[in-house]
Design an enzyme around this catalytic site. Structure first.
Site, PDB file in Angstrom:
ATOM      1  N   HIS A   1       0.922  -1.381  -0.244  1.00 56.95           N
ATOM      2  CA  HIS A   1      -0.169   0.012   0.157  1.00 56.95           C
ATOM      3  C   HIS A   1       0.974   1.388   0.144  1.00 56.95           C
ATOM      4  O   HIS A   1       0.661   2.153  -0.692  1.00 56.95           O
ATOM      5  CB  HIS A   1      -1.046   0.054   1.097  1.00 56.95           C
ATOM      6  CG  HIS A   1      -2.014  -1.081   1.253  1.00 56.95           C
ATOM      7  ND1 HIS A   1      -1.970  -1.938   2.428  1.00 56.95           N
ATOM      8  CD2 HIS A   1      -2.811  -1.331   0.540  1.00 56.95           C
ATOM      9  CE1 HIS A   1      -3.028  -2.690   2.254  1.00 56.95           C
ATOM     10  NE2 HIS A   1      -3.678  -2.519   1.170  1.00 56.95           N
TER      11      HIS A   1
ATOM     12  N   LYS B   1     -15.546  -9.107   4.536  1.00 55.69           N
ATOM     13  CA  LYS B   1     -14.839  -9.422   5.482  1.00 55.69           C
ATOM     14  C   LYS B   1     -14.919  -8.798   6.620  1.00 55.69           C
ATOM     15  O   LYS B   1     -15.436  -7.604   6.887  1.00 55.69           O
ATOM     16  CB  LYS B   1     -13.288  -9.474   4.912  1.00 55.69           C
ATOM     17  CG  LYS B   1     -12.833 -10.145   3.727  1.00 55.69           C
ATOM     18  CD  LYS B   1     -11.387  -9.740   3.476  1.00 55.69           C
ATOM     19  CE  LYS B   1     -11.031 -10.080   2.124  1.00 55.69           C
ATOM     20  NZ  LYS B   1      -9.906  -9.427   1.725  1.00 55.69           N
TER      21      LYS B   1
ATOM     22  N   ARG C   1      -2.282  -6.375  -8.521  1.00 54.35           N
ATOM     23  CA  ARG C   1      -1.241  -7.380  -8.248  1.00 54.35           C
ATOM     24  C   ARG C   1      -1.409  -8.346  -9.435  1.00 54.35           C
ATOM     25  O   ARG C   1      -1.145  -8.122 -10.478  1.00 54.35           O
ATOM     26  CB  ARG C   1      -1.457  -7.984  -6.858  1.00 54.35           C
ATOM     27  CG  ARG C   1      -1.087  -7.098  -5.791  1.00 54.35           C
ATOM     28  CD  ARG C   1      -1.377  -7.621  -4.444  1.00 54.35           C
ATOM     29  NE  ARG C   1      -2.820  -7.254  -4.437  1.00 54.35           N
ATOM     30  CZ  ARG C   1      -3.644  -7.280  -3.454  1.00 54.35           C
ATOM     31  NH1 ARG C   1      -2.941  -7.699  -2.259  1.00 54.35           N
ATOM     32  NH2 ARG C   1      -4.979  -7.099  -3.291  1.00 54.35           N
TER      33      ARG C   1
ATOM     34  N   SER D   1      -2.706  -7.728   3.032  1.00 59.65           N
ATOM     35  CA  SER D   1      -3.165  -7.658   4.412  1.00 59.65           C
ATOM     36  C   SER D   1      -3.426  -8.993   4.953  1.00 59.65           C
ATOM     37  O   SER D   1      -2.731  -9.358   6.164  1.00 59.65           O
ATOM     38  CB  SER D   1      -4.372  -6.724   4.674  1.00 59.65           C
ATOM     39  OG  SER D   1      -3.936  -5.327   4.062  1.00 59.65           O
TER      40      SER D   1
END
Ligand code: ADP
Length: 160
Positions: A17, A41, A91, A129
């Site tokens: 990040h 989540k 990504r 994360s």
């Protein structure tokens, strides 16, 4: 003044990040970092903790960034900040489908808002994360993957 909004859960912030933020700061004068909720989540860290870790990690860019928690629609936040750019990081291919759908959706509702994607730096292509939390949960080292304050907070959170 060129501004952009970088939204995410940042649960917690990683060096992936930070890399996106620092590269976005080369393109924009001011960056609004929106700490949001992912309805899919349950967050490990509270909004205050997530904002706090970001603030501590990005101290040196203080004058050019604003970090806050916002529990609402991204486009409403973008409008509130009078910006018209959303930054997202990409990504692997797996990010693409989700991001593509989101960007199309946002364009449908706000034609003047553009989403700009910054490709991950090679070193951080695998970093998320969730992976960081998994390593920390099993007492592995996350050094080099997250800012120092996050390392400390992870140790506290998963202390056995
Ligand atoms: P979200 O739950 O909204 O995906 P994240 O905090 O996981 O929030 O990520 C915020 C943004 O940062 C997303 O665009 C994500 O693809 C990007 N990102 C996360 N990790 C990396 C990384 N290692 N390299 C590049 N971009 C990343």
């Amino acid at each position: 003044m060129k501004t952009a909004v970088y939204p995410g859960a940042f649960d917690p912030v990683t060096n992936g990040h930070i890399d996106i933020i620092e590269r976005a700061l080369k393109l924009f004068d001011k960056l609004y970092i929106l700490v949001g909720e992912n309805p899919q989540k349950t967050a490990t860290f509270s909004p205050e903790e997530r904002v706090g870790m970001l603030k501590e990690s990005l101290k040196k860019h203080n004058h050019r960034i604003e970090i806050e928690h916002f529990n609402g629609l991204l486009l409403d936040y973008v409008k509130k900040k009078k910006s018209n750019v959303i930054i997202r990081g990409l990504r692997a291919i797996s990010d693409f489908e989700f991001e593509f759908q989101r960007a199309q959706f946002n364009r449908e509702f706000a034609k003047d808002v553009e989403t700009i994607f910054l490709m991950t730096k090679d070193d951080y292509a695998f970093l998320s994360s969730s992976i960081v939390k998994e390593i920390a949960m099993f007492s592995g080292s996350v050094k080099g993957f997250v800012p120092a304050i996050v390392e400390k907070k992870l140790r506290e959170k998963f202390r056995k």
